[in-house]
Motif scaffolding. Structure first.
Motif, short mmCIF file in Angstrom:
data_model
loop_
_atom_site.label_atom_id
_atom_site.label_comp_id
_atom_site.label_asym_id
_atom_site.label_seq_id
_atom_site.Cartn_x
_atom_site.Cartn_y
_atom_site.Cartn_z
N THR A 166 2.34 -19.78 14.51
CA THR A 166 3.39 -20.21 13.59
C THR A 166 4.68 -19.46 13.92
OG1 THR A 166 2.99 -18.51 11.92
CG2 THR A 166 1.62 -20.50 11.82
N PRO A 167 5.82 -19.93 13.42
CA PRO A 167 7.06 -19.18 13.65
C PRO A 167 7.00 -17.74 13.18
CG PRO A 167 7.56 -21.39 12.88
CD PRO A 167 6.08 -21.22 12.76
N GLY A 168 6.15 -17.47 12.20
CA GLY A 168 6.00 -16.11 11.71
C GLY A 168 5.01 -15.27 12.48
N GLY A 169 4.40 -15.83 13.53
CA GLY A 169 3.53 -15.06 14.39
C GLY A 169 2.06 -15.06 14.02
N VAL A 170 1.65 -15.92 13.08
CA VAL A 170 0.23 -16.06 12.76
C VAL A 170 -0.40 -16.95 13.82
CG1 VAL A 170 -1.46 -16.86 11.07
CG2 VAL A 170 0.64 -15.74 10.30
N ARG A 171 -1.47 -16.47 14.42
CA ARG A 171 -2.12 -17.23 15.48
C ARG A 171 -3.17 -18.19 14.92
NH1 ARG A 171 -3.28 -13.45 20.82
NH2 ARG A 171 -1.14 -12.66 21.07
N VAL A 172 -3.32 -19.33 15.61
CA VAL A 172 -4.39 -20.27 15.30
C VAL A 172 -4.83 -20.90 16.61
CG1 VAL A 172 -2.79 -22.19 14.83
CG2 VAL A 172 -5.09 -22.22 13.86
N ALA A 173 -6.13 -21.10 16.76
CA ALA A 173 -6.66 -21.69 17.98
C ALA A 173 -7.81 -22.63 17.63
CB ALA A 173 -7.14 -20.59 18.94
#
Length: 332
Positions: A166-173
């Protein structure tokens, strides 16, 4: 980032398969137990420990996930992953007892040309153990693990993965096993339905067709008139490093399921067993409303990309009348 599920720290993936069987198992292991939930949209799912993942039930966290071919026979793969974890003392503690928590799901690949004459007991428990033992940061795509024998309506299916932030740096995969009753490509051409979400030509960079003819929207089903309810399913695992509660993980799975509709046509049919698992490793706090919505939006796009990559990276099975691979037909 490697554009893989393992871009989430603390996650490892392993495969085991049998080329003669044309089937296999994929294990997703969490170094520390992860909060998890699931969402089922297909009409013919095959799952293990699915009730446990309901937000109203007691156990909050899981140790691993087991994805397998073999239809109902493949549910035993979870026992193999569970055995590997038990040997290492991993699991949910109940006084002196330790029980590894390993939900899972299966796809139907029993009619893909592989030799399924395995004798009294199917091999999936042993394959599950081997997949867990092989788990690491790097893993194969396409004809690998649970995607080894996967197919779609018109092309060889397979296992894909993708990651984002996300733009805030939360990762998702995401990791997807693509064995859909429908098609992942538009009509008879090279274009993926998921083209608008592609990153850096990860599945060929063909975009969408310049225009849509009526034939492109015609329903294409695996098996044609002989299609039956048990022959299909797409599975996805979505993992994030966000801090989520179990109900929030369920909401993430629900939103991420939208990625199926962006990548498969048609989808969520009575003929499919479509399942999304969502897990959170609990590192980065997020806003429970706008933040979770944004995370779900990015997760859905990532699922669509993983599905397209599963077909793009696949290879045709070495059997008579096997479906072609995308690269066999369309690679430049």
């Amino acid at each position: 980032m490697k554009n893989l599920l393992t871009d989430i720290p603390g996650v490892r993936v392993g495969h085991a398969g049998d080329t003669a069987l044309a089937s296999g198992v994929t294990a997703v292991l969490f170094d520390s137990p992860a909060v998890a939930a699931m969402d089922v949209r297909g009409g013919g799912p095959g799952t293990r420990e699915s009730a446990l993942l309901d937000p109203v039930n007691t156990v909050e966290r899981i140790d691993a996930l087991a994805l397998a071919g073999g239809s109902a026979f493949g549910i035993e793969a979870g026992g193999g992953v569970q055995a590997w974890l038990a040997e290492r003392g991993r699991g949910f503690a109940i006084r002196d007892a330790i029980v590894p928590i390993v939900p899972g799901a299966v796809v139907f690949d029993l009619l893909n040309g592989g030799d399924k004459r395995w004798g009294r007991f199917p091999p999936y428990r042993d394959l599950g153990y081997a997949a867990a033992a092989a788990a690491g940061q790097d893993f194969a795509l396409g004809n690998a693990g649970a995607g080894l024998g996967a197919t779609t309506a018109n092309l060889k299916g397979g296992l894909g993965s993708a990651s984002a932030a996300t733009p805030g740096g939360v990762r998702v995969a995401a990791l997807a096993v693509v064995n859909a009753v429908g098609s992942v490509t538009v009509g008879d051409g090279p274009w993926f339905w998921a083209a608008p979400f592609e990153s850096e030509s990860e599945y060929g960079g063909r975009g969408l067709p310049p225009s849509f003819a009526p034939d492109m929207l015609t329903m294409r089903l695996k098996g044609g008139p002989a299609t039956t309810a048990g022959e299909n399913t797409t599975l996805a695992v979505v993992v994030t490093d966000a801090v989520l509660t179990k109900p929030q993980a369920r909401r993430l799975a629900i939103i991420a399921q939208t990625g199926f509709a962006r990548a498969i046509y048609p989808v969520h049919a009575p003929l499919d067993g479509d399942v999304v698992f969502a897990a959170a490793t609990g590192v980065k706090p997020i806003d429970p409303l706008v933040g979770l919505t944004e995370l779900g939006m990015v997760a859905a796009n990532t699922v669509a990309r993983a599905i397209a990559r599963g077909v793009y990276e696949a290879a045709a099975l070495p059997f008579r009348d096997a479906l072609p691979a995308w690269k066999d037909r369309f690679a430049r």
